[in-house]
Design a protein around this motif. Structure first.
Motif, PDB file in Angstrom:
ATOM      1  N   GLY A 169       0.804  -1.223   0.000  1.00 26.32           N
ATOM      2  CA  GLY A 169       0.000   0.000   0.000  1.00 26.32           C
ATOM      3  C   GLY A 169       0.829   1.261   0.000  1.00 26.32           C
ATOM      4  O   GLY A 169       0.332   2.343   0.348  1.00 26.32           O
ATOM      5  N   VAL A 170       2.111   1.162  -0.406  1.00 25.57           N
ATOM      6  CA  VAL A 170       2.975   2.337  -0.420  1.00 25.57           C
ATOM      7  C   VAL A 170       2.392   3.405  -1.348  1.00 25.57           C
ATOM      8  O   VAL A 170       1.871   3.103  -2.419  1.00 25.57           O
ATOM      9  CB  VAL A 170       4.407   1.949  -0.873  1.00 25.57           C
ATOM     10  CG1 VAL A 170       4.413   1.395  -2.285  1.00 25.57           C
ATOM     11  CG2 VAL A 170       5.353   3.133  -0.756  1.00 25.57           C
ATOM     12  N   GLN A 171       2.459   4.644  -0.928  1.00 28.00           N
ATOM     13  CA  GLN A 171       1.985   5.756  -1.748  1.00 28.00           C
ATOM     14  C   GLN A 171       3.152   6.236  -2.611  1.00 28.00           C
ATOM     15  O   GLN A 171       4.177   6.681  -2.096  1.00 28.00           O
ATOM     16  CB  GLN A 171       1.473   6.901  -0.868  1.00 28.00           C
ATOM     17  CG  GLN A 171       0.890   8.056  -1.662  1.00 28.00           C
ATOM     18  CD  GLN A 171       0.353   9.171  -0.776  1.00 28.00           C
ATOM     19  OE1 GLN A 171       0.355   9.058   0.446  1.00 28.00           O
ATOM     20  NE2 GLN A 171      -0.095  10.244  -1.385  1.00 28.00           N
ATOM     21  N   ILE A 172       2.986   6.144  -3.917  1.00 31.21           N
ATOM     22  CA  ILE A 172       4.048   6.526  -4.839  1.00 31.21           C
ATOM     23  C   ILE A 172       3.760   7.902  -5.404  1.00 31.21           C
ATOM     24  O   ILE A 172       2.721   8.127  -6.035  1.00 31.21           O
ATOM     25  CB  ILE A 172       4.191   5.484  -5.969  1.00 31.21           C
ATOM     26  CG1 ILE A 172       4.612   4.141  -5.369  1.00 31.21           C
ATOM     27  CG2 ILE A 172       5.205   5.953  -7.012  1.00 31.21           C
ATOM     28  CD1 ILE A 172       4.706   3.029  -6.358  1.00 31.21           C
ATOM     29  N   LEU A 173       4.683   8.828  -5.163  1.00 37.24           N
ATOM     30  CA  LEU A 173       4.546  10.202  -5.630  1.00 37.24           C
ATOM     31  C   LEU A 173       5.566  10.447  -6.734  1.00 37.24           C
ATOM     32  O   LEU A 173       6.777  10.367  -6.499  1.00 37.24           O
ATOM     33  CB  LEU A 173       4.759  11.179  -4.476  1.00 37.24           C
ATOM     34  CG  LEU A 173       3.759  11.046  -3.312  1.00 37.24           C
ATOM     35  CD1 LEU A 173       4.159  11.942  -2.155  1.00 37.24           C
ATOM     36  CD2 LEU A 173       2.347  11.388  -3.768  1.00 37.24           C
ATOM     37  N   LEU A 174       5.078  10.728  -7.935  1.00 41.57           N
ATOM     38  CA  LEU A 174       5.932  10.979  -9.096  1.00 41.57           C
ATOM     39  C   LEU A 174       6.059  12.471  -9.355  1.00 41.57           C
ATOM     40  O   LEU A 174       5.060  13.187  -9.407  1.00 41.57           O
ATOM     41  CB  LEU A 174       5.355  10.298 -10.340  1.00 41.57           C
ATOM     42  CG  LEU A 174       5.474   8.772 -10.444  1.00 41.57           C
ATOM     43  CD1 LEU A 174       4.850   8.291 -11.743  1.00 41.57           C
ATOM     44  CD2 LEU A 174       6.933   8.333 -10.367  1.00 41.57           C
ATOM     45  N   TYR A 175       7.290  12.928  -9.532  1.00 41.31           N
ATOM     46  CA  TYR A 175       7.576  14.318  -9.882  1.00 41.31           C
ATOM     47  C   TYR A 175       8.221  14.311 -11.274  1.00 41.31           C
ATOM     48  O   TYR A 175       9.198  13.598 -11.501  1.00 41.31           O
ATOM     49  CB  TYR A 175       8.553  14.944  -8.889  1.00 41.31           C
ATOM     50  CG  TYR A 175       8.112  14.927  -7.442  1.00 41.31           C
ATOM     51  CD1 TYR A 175       7.665  16.081  -6.816  1.00 41.31           C
ATOM     52  CD2 TYR A 175       8.176  13.752  -6.688  1.00 41.31           C
ATOM     53  CE1 TYR A 175       7.285  16.073  -5.477  1.00 41.31           C
ATOM     54  CE2 TYR A 175       7.796  13.726  -5.357  1.00 41.31           C
ATOM     55  CZ  TYR A 175       7.352  14.889  -4.756  1.00 41.31           C
ATOM     56  OH  TYR A 175       6.986  14.869  -3.431  1.00 41.31           O
ATOM     57  N   GLY A 176       7.680  15.078 -12.196  1.00 34.70           N
ATOM     58  CA  GLY A 176       8.209  15.083 -13.545  1.00 34.70           C
ATOM     59  C   GLY A 176       7.294  14.309 -14.481  1.00 34.70           C
ATOM     60  O   GLY A 176       6.395  13.594 -14.041  1.00 34.70           O
ATOM     61  N   ASP A 177       7.528  14.451 -15.772  1.00 29.46           N
ATOM     62  CA  ASP A 177       6.649  13.857 -16.777  1.00 29.46           C
ATOM     63  C   ASP A 177       7.229  12.543 -17.287  1.00 29.46           C
ATOM     64  O   ASP A 177       8.128  12.535 -18.138  1.00 29.46           O
ATOM     65  CB  ASP A 177       6.450  14.830 -17.945  1.00 29.46           C
ATOM     66  CG  ASP A 177       5.747  16.111 -17.497  1.00 29.46           C
ATOM     67  OD1 ASP A 177       4.830  15.998 -16.657  1.00 29.46           O
ATOM     68  OD2 ASP A 177       6.122  17.198 -17.978  1.00 29.46           O
ATOM     69  N   LEU A 178       6.724  11.441 -16.772  1.00 30.30           N
ATOM     70  CA  LEU A 178       7.132  10.114 -17.234  1.00 30.30           C
ATOM     71  C   LEU A 178       6.453   9.831 -18.573  1.00 30.30           C
ATOM     72  O   LEU A 178       5.224   9.878 -18.664  1.00 30.30           O
ATOM     73  CB  LEU A 178       6.725   9.048 -16.212  1.00 30.30           C
ATOM     74  CG  LEU A 178       7.111   7.604 -16.541  1.00 30.30           C
ATOM     75  CD1 LEU A 178       8.627   7.432 -16.429  1.00 30.30           C
ATOM     76  CD2 LEU A 178       6.399   6.635 -15.615  1.00 30.30           C
ATOM     77  N   PRO A 179       7.220   9.576 -19.651  1.00 29.81           N
ATOM     78  CA  PRO A 179       6.590   9.299 -20.948  1.00 29.81           C
ATOM     79  C   PRO A 179       5.644   8.106 -20.867  1.00 29.81           C
ATOM     80  O   PRO A 179       5.912   7.134 -20.158  1.00 29.81           O
ATOM     81  CB  PRO A 179       7.782   8.990 -21.858  1.00 29.81           C
ATOM     82  CG  PRO A 179       8.950   9.655 -21.199  1.00 29.81           C
ATOM     83  CD  PRO A 179       8.678   9.558 -19.733  1.00 29.81           C
ATOM     84  N   LYS A 180       4.549   8.183 -21.573  1.00 24.96           N
ATOM     85  CA  LYS A 180       3.583   7.079 -21.590  1.00 24.96           C
ATOM     86  C   LYS A 180       4.011   5.967 -22.540  1.00 24.96           C
ATOM     87  O   LYS A 180       3.630   4.818 -22.364  1.00 24.96           O
ATOM     88  CB  LYS A 180       2.199   7.602 -21.982  1.00 24.96           C
ATOM     89  CG  LYS A 180       1.604   8.571 -20.966  1.00 24.96           C
ATOM     90  CD  LYS A 180       0.227   9.041 -21.392  1.00 24.96           C
ATOM     91  CE  LYS A 180      -0.363  10.004 -20.366  1.00 24.96           C
ATOM     92  NZ  LYS A 180      -1.697  10.501 -20.773  1.00 24.96           N
ATOM     93  N   ASN A 181       4.789   6.325 -23.550  1.00 24.35           N
ATOM     94  CA  ASN A 181       5.195   5.346 -24.559  1.00 24.35           C
ATOM     95  C   ASN A 181       6.502   4.662 -24.186  1.00 24.35           C
ATOM     96  O   ASN A 181       7.349   5.227 -23.483  1.00 24.35           O
ATOM     97  CB  ASN A 181       5.346   6.026 -25.922  1.00 24.35           C
ATOM     98  CG  ASN A 181       4.051   6.655 -26.401  1.00 24.35           C
ATOM     99  OD1 ASN A 181       2.973   6.113 -26.166  1.00 24.35           O
ATOM    100  ND2 ASN A 181       4.152   7.813 -27.042  1.00 24.35           N
TER     101      ASN A 181
END
Length: 365
Positions: free
Chosen positions: A71-83
């Motif tokens: 149940g870890v909360q993952i916080l992403l900073y920056g634009d991870l490409p979808k492709n």
């Protein structure tokens, strides 16, 4: 008594994941071996495509436990490409969970099967796993003077020639940063100072060899470099002081409530090709990481502490994506263990697979 039982059960939260992850290793290796034999006369790309799919199944089971189960909360900073892209993934290295963080990001791009690692040479001796990682495209390297540049180039070039999708994970520090290993940190800082480089506080001085060889060998095949900085929230005490990042067992016991991941995509055209220039560029990237970490841990402004600059996105990986892998590998393992012949095959895979893995290591070293 009840409280003691609850605390004991909580502290043993890694048992179920450990049993299923390790327990299904022979099942997975048997499935891979069967495919390896059947595909012997087939085109390499077809073998690789199915191998990537098999790897994706196992790693999705890993992610079920390290994301959904904890149940870890993952916080992403920056634009991870979808492709999907062919990339070199560079990150700070603090603990064994770092390997799984790379899987977390790759899964969000549907590129989980493409993950391949540059690993320290001693890990080739891991029973079953060491052998398979090499077959999946992992590269084992020795440090410093023992680094075999020719061998690494040869292997990477073979992947480029075969058009193998690459999500190559490298930890340029060469070993894990640990606040408890003061001698290691002091030696790293002294190394930087002697060479006139900025001294780093929350990361070690990066080594450039593996990164340069990877980039130089794969530049025609690459799209970008992913520069990733990771913080495991829960290992800080107060400004300027923190403890070591969690081990795999501690992480599975839910001792990391939040995972902060700062992502920066760098186009390959922005990366210098000559080794000395790349060394300077890589150190500058780690200076940026160090500043991010200093602000995260030490900022005098409470509003800026315990987070990276910029907006974050709470990223969730659907259980629908990970649970099927648990059910598939778990069921196949249970079915195998239900018969006497299946149990013999299972035990034999562990025993003889380990022996053959060791023999393979002896041959390769």
């Amino acid at each position: 008594m009840l409280l003691s039982l609850v605390l004991h059960t909580y502290s043993m939260g890694y048992l179920l994941p450990g049993i299923l992850l390790l327990g299904s290793a022979p099942t997975y290796l048997l499935a891979w071996t069967l495919w390896r034999v059947l595909s012997a006369l087939l085109p390499t790309r077809l073998y690789q495509s199915v191998d990537d799919r098999l790897y994706c199944i196992y790693q999705n089971m890993v992610l079920f436990f390290f994301e959904n189960y904890t149940g870890v909360q993952i916080l992403l900073y920056g634009d991870l490409p979808k492709n999907k892209e062919n990339v070199i993934y560079l990150a700070n290295h603090q603990c064994t969970v770092d390997w799984i963080v790379a899987d977390m990001l790759a899964a969000r791009q549907n590129a989980l099967g493409h993950v391949r690692y540059v690993l320290k040479d001693g890990l080739r001796w891991l029973p079953l796993y060491g052998f398979y990682f090499a077959q999946h495209g992992g590269i084992f390297v020795k440090r410093s003077a023992n680094f075999n540049e020719k061998e690494m180039r040869k292997k990477l070039q073979s992947y480029v020639n075969a058009g193998t999708p690459m999500y190559l994970v490298i930890f340029p520090e060469g070993t894990r940063y640990s606040v408890s290993q003061t001698k290691l940190l002091s030696a790293s800082q002294a190394f930087a100072a002697q060479r006139g480089l900025p001294v780093l506080k929350h990361v070690l001085t990066p080594r450039v060899k593996a990164t340069h060889v990877a980039f130089d060998s794969m530049k025609s095949h690459l799209d970008a470099i992913y520069d990733v900085t990771v913080v495991y929230e829960g290992n800080e005490k107060r400004p300027g002081e923190k403890t070591d990042s969690p081990s795999m067992t501690e992480f599975l016991c839910k001792q990391c409530p939040k995972l902060h991941i700062h992502f920066d995509r760098i186009d390959k055209s922005e990366v210098p090709e000559e080794q000395e220039h790349m060394k300077k560029w890589l150190h500058e990237r780690f200076e940026i990481k160090d500043k991010l970490l200093i602000e995260f841990y030490d900022s005098p402004d409470p509003e800026r502490r315990n987070k990276f600059p910029g907006e974050s996105v709470h990223s969730r990986l659907s259980v629908k994506k990970t649970l099927p892998s648990v059910l598939i590998l778990g069921s196949l393992t249970v079915v195998m263990l239900m018969t006497e012949s299946g149990r013999r095959l299972y035990v034999g895979t562990w025993l003889y697979g380990t022996i053959l893995s060791c023999l393979w290591c002896v041959i390769k070293t």
